[in-house]
Design a protein around this motif. Structure first.
Motif, PDB file in Angstrom:
ATOM      1  N   THR A 263       0.817  -1.210   0.000  1.00  0.00           N
ATOM      2  CA  THR A 263       0.000   0.000   0.000  1.00  0.00           C
ATOM      3  C   THR A 263       0.857   1.269   0.000  1.00  0.00           C
ATOM      4  O   THR A 263       0.581   2.200  -0.741  1.00  0.00           O
ATOM      5  N   PHE A 264       1.898   1.292   0.844  1.00  0.00           N
ATOM      6  CA  PHE A 264       2.644   2.549   1.007  1.00  0.00           C
ATOM      7  C   PHE A 264       3.978   2.557   0.281  1.00  0.00           C
ATOM      8  O   PHE A 264       4.544   3.616   0.038  1.00  0.00           O
ATOM      9  N   ASN A 265       4.496   1.344  -0.016  1.00  0.00           N
ATOM     10  CA  ASN A 265       5.782   1.243  -0.699  1.00  0.00           C
ATOM     11  C   ASN A 265       6.882   2.025   0.014  1.00  0.00           C
ATOM     12  O   ASN A 265       7.687   2.700  -0.614  1.00  0.00           O
ATOM     13  N   ARG A 266       6.864   1.938   1.316  1.00  0.00           N
ATOM     14  CA  ARG A 266       7.870   2.610   2.136  1.00  0.00           C
ATOM     15  C   ARG A 266       8.691   1.560   2.887  1.00  0.00           C
ATOM     16  O   ARG A 266       8.292   0.407   2.960  1.00  0.00           O
ATOM     17  N   VAL A 267       9.849   1.973   3.426  1.00  0.00           N
ATOM     18  CA  VAL A 267      10.691   1.017   4.157  1.00  0.00           C
ATOM     19  C   VAL A 267       9.888   0.430   5.325  1.00  0.00           C
ATOM     20  O   VAL A 267       9.382   1.162   6.176  1.00  0.00           O
ATOM     21  N   THR A 268       9.764  -0.879   5.309  1.00  0.00           N
ATOM     22  CA  THR A 268       8.903  -1.568   6.260  1.00  0.00           C
ATOM     23  C   THR A 268       9.666  -2.727   6.910  1.00  0.00           C
ATOM     24  O   THR A 268      10.243  -3.560   6.217  1.00  0.00           O
ATOM     25  N   ALA A 269       9.656  -2.748   8.220  1.00  0.00           N
ATOM     26  CA  ALA A 269      10.364  -3.798   8.950  1.00  0.00           C
ATOM     27  C   ALA A 269       9.379  -4.770   9.579  1.00  0.00           C
ATOM     28  O   ALA A 269       8.216  -4.433   9.805  1.00  0.00           O
ATOM     29  N   ALA A 270       9.878  -5.986   9.839  1.00  0.00           N
ATOM     30  CA  ALA A 270       9.093  -6.977  10.578  1.00  0.00           C
ATOM     31  C   ALA A 270       9.830  -7.279  11.876  1.00  0.00           C
ATOM     32  O   ALA A 270      11.057  -7.221  11.922  1.00  0.00           O
ATOM     33  N   TYR A 271       9.088  -7.597  12.914  1.00  0.00           N
ATOM     34  CA  TYR A 271       9.704  -7.996  14.190  1.00  0.00           C
ATOM     35  C   TYR A 271       9.262  -9.418  14.512  1.00  0.00           C
ATOM     36  O   TYR A 271       8.088  -9.670  14.752  1.00  0.00           O
ATOM     37  N   GLN A 272      10.244 -10.326  14.484  1.00  0.00           N
ATOM     38  CA  GLN A 272       9.982 -11.700  14.945  1.00  0.00           C
ATOM     39  C   GLN A 272      10.141 -11.661  16.461  1.00  0.00           C
ATOM     40  O   GLN A 272      11.253 -11.627  16.975  1.00  0.00           O
ATOM     41  N   LEU A 300      12.833 -15.995   5.867  1.00  0.00           N
ATOM     42  CA  LEU A 300      12.581 -15.778   4.433  1.00  0.00           C
ATOM     43  C   LEU A 300      11.122 -15.388   4.183  1.00  0.00           C
ATOM     44  O   LEU A 300      10.836 -14.567   3.307  1.00  0.00           O
ATOM     45  N   SER A 301      10.224 -15.932   4.980  1.00  0.00           N
ATOM     46  CA  SER A 301       8.798 -15.612   4.786  1.00  0.00           C
ATOM     47  C   SER A 301       8.531 -14.126   5.027  1.00  0.00           C
ATOM     48  O   SER A 301       7.678 -13.530   4.376  1.00  0.00           O
ATOM     49  N   GLY A 306       7.412  -8.941   2.104  1.00  0.00           N
ATOM     50  CA  GLY A 306       7.712  -7.541   1.784  1.00  0.00           C
ATOM     51  C   GLY A 306       8.590  -6.800   2.767  1.00  0.00           C
ATOM     52  O   GLY A 306       8.848  -5.602   2.583  1.00  0.00           O
ATOM     53  N   ALA A 307       9.062  -7.478   3.813  1.00  0.00           N
ATOM     54  CA  ALA A 307       9.896  -6.780   4.808  1.00  0.00           C
ATOM     55  C   ALA A 307      11.222  -6.352   4.178  1.00  0.00           C
ATOM     56  O   ALA A 307      11.842  -7.112   3.440  1.00  0.00           O
ATOM     57  N   ASP A 308      11.645  -5.137   4.506  1.00  0.00           N
ATOM     58  CA  ASP A 308      12.955  -4.669   4.064  1.00  0.00           C
ATOM     59  C   ASP A 308      14.040  -5.138   5.022  1.00  0.00           C
ATOM     60  O   ASP A 308      15.179  -5.329   4.622  1.00  0.00           O
ATOM     61  N   PHE A 309      13.693  -5.286   6.279  1.00  0.00           N
ATOM     62  CA  PHE A 309      14.603  -5.900   7.247  1.00  0.00           C
ATOM     63  C   PHE A 309      13.803  -6.493   8.397  1.00  0.00           C
ATOM     64  O   PHE A 309      12.593  -6.272   8.503  1.00  0.00           O
ATOM     65  N   ILE A 310      14.518  -7.283   9.222  1.00  0.00           N
ATOM     66  CA  ILE A 310      13.840  -8.059  10.256  1.00  0.00           C
ATOM     67  C   ILE A 310      14.557  -7.907  11.587  1.00  0.00           C
ATOM     68  O   ILE A 310      15.772  -8.111  11.669  1.00  0.00           O
ATOM     69  N   LEU A 311      13.804  -7.554  12.612  1.00  0.00           N
ATOM     70  CA  LEU A 311      14.339  -7.570  13.967  1.00  0.00           C
ATOM     71  C   LEU A 311      14.143  -8.987  14.472  1.00  0.00           C
ATOM     72  O   LEU A 311      12.996  -9.470  14.535  1.00  0.00           O
ATOM     73  N   THR A 312      15.243  -9.671  14.793  1.00  0.00           N
ATOM     74  CA  THR A 312      15.141 -11.067  15.186  1.00  0.00           C
ATOM     75  C   THR A 312      16.226 -11.441  16.178  1.00  0.00           C
ATOM     76  O   THR A 312      17.378 -11.038  16.026  1.00  0.00           O
TER      77      THR A 312
END
Ligand code: PBG
Ligand code: ZN
Length: 326
Positions: A263-272, A300-301, A306-312
């Motif tokens: 939707t926003f096409n902005r830098v988006t992170a995921a937090y595991q 990888l999922s 769409g995550a640009d990076f992941i806090l893990t």
């Protein structure tokens, strides 16, 4: 065209071919390692609810940061466990508190490693809520000032990126304007824009002693049933000046992550988050899943969604595996 001309299996015949046509890749550049800093000296104590993760005093945390930097992980995110908690979470915005000292120490030993700081009050308040409490309610606007002070204190210590995780309304605007006023125009904001009220945070709250003393966080964190509201939260935070946004938790909210990114096409992170980590660790300890494969497949999922990076919590271990391969 269709079978027998079309045979998708042709491109799965061996690992080299699969490598050539793979759509999504996980690299060390995608990883952010969370670290927990405690008062004291020479402390490295395993966290019981997060086996394999540690409470570190500033000196030991600096050693760990140097190792993480050598692995070429781009960033760490710091969480503080203060020596003292009070009503207003004053240790959050104390220039000599653990996160601020850890930030300065990291910048000495590993100047190239990005320091992200979690900006919230729950680790620092006696009641465990993410804001100022009055009559058993978390008061929004009074909290903004303290969050802004915390972000400025982190920036003053040298934080590259501040990451507000409190879910108060208007906090991105408050933090951006406070940072700019103090001259920190280059300090970036990674907003925990879409943060659900989740049972997956259990092990983290045990690790930092931040479980609310009364009630819960449903009055400020999002309801797990909502996705239009996620778009609204992300939109507001971007409009208020967030440089990057985050969706949290990870595995149970991949649909939200994918939609927010598209939707926003902005830098988006995921937090595991901690509960996701704990579930993998528990199943792997019993031999029920292949630990390494399930970690890599899960990370990888997030990328695929769409995550640009992941806090893990797996960042440094996974970076070590990647190094083995090269
Ligand atoms: C602080 C904060 C939390 C997490 C990150 N920042 C806990 C919470 O909101 O209760 C959770 C991280 C994890 O579970 O790994 N607000
Ligand atoms: Zn909080």
């Amino acid at each position: 065209m269709s079978f027998p001309i079309d045979r998708p299996r042709r491109l799965r015949a061996n690992e080299t071919l699969r490598r050539l046509v793979r759509e999504t890749h996980l690299t060390v550049d995608d990883l952010v390692q969370p670290l927990f800093v405690v008062p004291g000296n020479n402390i490295k104590r395993e966290i019981s609810s997060l086996t394999g993760q540690y409470h570190l005093s500033v000196d030991r945390l600096a050693e760990e940061a140097a190792r993480i930097s050598d692995l070429e992980i781009p960033a760490v995110i710091l969480f503080g466990i203060p020596g003292h908690k009070d009503e207003h979470g004053s240790a959050a915005y104390d220039d000599d508190a653990e996160v601020q000292r850890a930030t300065r120490a990291i910048k000495k030993v590993a100047p190239g490693l990005l320091v992200i700081t979690d900006v919230c009050l729950c680790e620092y308040t006696s009641h465990g809520h993410c804001g100022v409490v009055s009559k058993q309610e978390v008061v929004n606007d009074a909290t903004l000032e303290l969050l802004a002070k915390t972000a400025v204190s982190h920036a003053r210590a040298g934080a590259d990126i501040v990451a507000p995780s409190d879910m108060m309304d208007g906090r991105i605007a408050a933090i951006r304007s406070a940072l700019d006023k103090e001259g920190f125009t280059q300090t970036a904001i990674l907003s925990y824009a879409v943060k659900y009220a989740s049972a997956y945070y259990g092990p983290f709250r045990e690790a930092v002693g931040s479980a609310p003393q009364f009630g819960d966080r449903r009055g400020y964190q999002m309801d797990p049933g909502n996705v239009l509201e996620a778009l609204r939260e992300a939109e507001l935070d971007l409009a208020e000046g967030a440089d990057m946004i985050m969706v949290k938790p990870g595995i149970a909210y991949l649909d939200v992550l994918a939609l927010v990114k598209r939707t926003f096409n902005r830098v988006t992170a995921a937090y595991q988050v901690s509960g996701e980590y704990a579930m993998i660790e528990a199943a792997a300890a019993r031999g029920w899943v292949d630990r390494r494969r399930i970690i890599l497949e899960t990370l990888l999922s997030f990328k695929r969604a769409g995550a640009d990076f992941i806090l893990t919590y797996y960042a440094s271990e996974v970076a070590g595996w990647m190094r083995e391969r090269n």
